[in-house]
Design a protein around this motif. Structure first.
Motif, short mmCIF file in Angstrom:
data_model
loop_
_atom_site.label_atom_id
_atom_site.label_comp_id
_atom_site.label_asym_id
_atom_site.label_seq_id
_atom_site.Cartn_x
_atom_site.Cartn_y
_atom_site.Cartn_z
N ASN A 176 0.80 -1.21 0.00
CA ASN A 176 0.00 0.00 0.00
C ASN A 176 0.84 1.27 0.00
N PHE A 177 0.67 2.08 -1.06
CA PHE A 177 1.36 3.37 -1.15
C PHE A 177 0.43 4.54 -0.90
N ALA A 178 -0.84 4.27 -0.62
CA ALA A 178 -1.76 5.35 -0.28
C ALA A 178 -1.39 5.89 1.10
N PRO A 179 -1.56 7.20 1.33
CA PRO A 179 -1.14 7.81 2.60
C PRO A 179 -2.11 7.53 3.74
N VAL A 180 -2.37 6.26 4.00
CA VAL A 180 -3.28 5.86 5.07
C VAL A 180 -2.98 4.41 5.44
N ASP A 181 -3.09 4.07 6.72
CA ASP A 181 -2.92 2.68 7.14
C ASP A 181 -4.22 1.93 6.89
#
Length: 225
Positions: A176-181
């Motif tokens: 995951n490279f989206a800025p969220v866990d």
């Protein structure tokens, strides 16, 4: 050797570095290496290296050290790099394109199969040997092609929904490279990569080095007075 305790994430994060340095040693024709010699090359202490490897059985021999080729193969197996993985990337923007192209050119058992996006102007284009497909076909494609890993390169608002769809389709892992866990079931592995965190850490280290330089300069000035 049967393990009854969970290996810490810090140890796991060091294993790829061990493997990378062992590959270079192997390429140079080095056949064996001691933990002390390895520590001088890699930057960890000899004790740290031995402790890390002892989590998996040790692999060294008293008075001999480690077989470079043997240890490289053992760590490859521990990391699961003794098999191939099928991958797709969701989000074919700048970051998704860069990650997808990196995987497509990477010679290490990770194989790009397709990219997915919602933009009509991107759908149908071919990139580095794989096609950009419509997001609507994501679940069917992952199921039909037994995709192992989904790479998420979408905005944080849509990332969890994409993770849910990939999980439903049967992926084994999500990068995951989206800025969220993201949250995934226990049977799906996830690696959240926050590029901003890495950049902020770099800024800290730059600041720390600058502070050290100023301190050294001040001490040098005092010593010359």
């Amino acid at each position: 050797m049967k393990r009854t305790t969970k290996i810490s994430s810090a140890v796991i994060k060091r294993l790829p570095r061990y493997r990378r340095y062992l590959y270079e040693l192997k390429r140079k024709g080095v056949e064996k290496i001691s933990s002390k010699e390895f520590s001088e090359i890699i930057g960890y202490t000899a004790s740290q290296i031995r402790q890390d490897l002892n989590n998996f059985g040790g692999f060294g021999q008293q008075g001999y050290g480690y077989s470079v080729s043997g240890l490289y193969n053992e760590i490859s197996g521990i990391l699961g790099l003794d098999k191939d993985y099928k991958m797709v990337v969701v989000g074919a923007g700048n970051l998704g394109t860069a990650i997808g192209n990196y995987i497509a050119s990477y010679k290490g058992g990770f194989n790009m199969y397709a990219a997915f996006d919602i933009k009509e102007e991107l759908i149908g284009k071919e990139m580095n040997g794989y096609k950009i497909l419509d997001n609507d076909n994501l679940v069917d494609y992952v199921e039909e092609n037994n995709i192992d890993i989904g790479i998420i390169c979408v905005n944080k608002e849509n990332a969890q929904a994409i993770a849910d769809r990939l999980t439903f389709a049967g992926v084994k892992g999500i990068w995951n490279f989206a800025p969220v866990d993201l949250e995934v079931p226990d049977w799906v592995a996830i690696e959240n990569v926050h590029l901003s965190d890495s950049l902020h850490s770099l800024a800290y280290h730059i600041k720390d080095i600058e502070k050290s330089k100023i301190k050294i300069e001040k001490n040098a000035k005092k010593g010359s007075e």
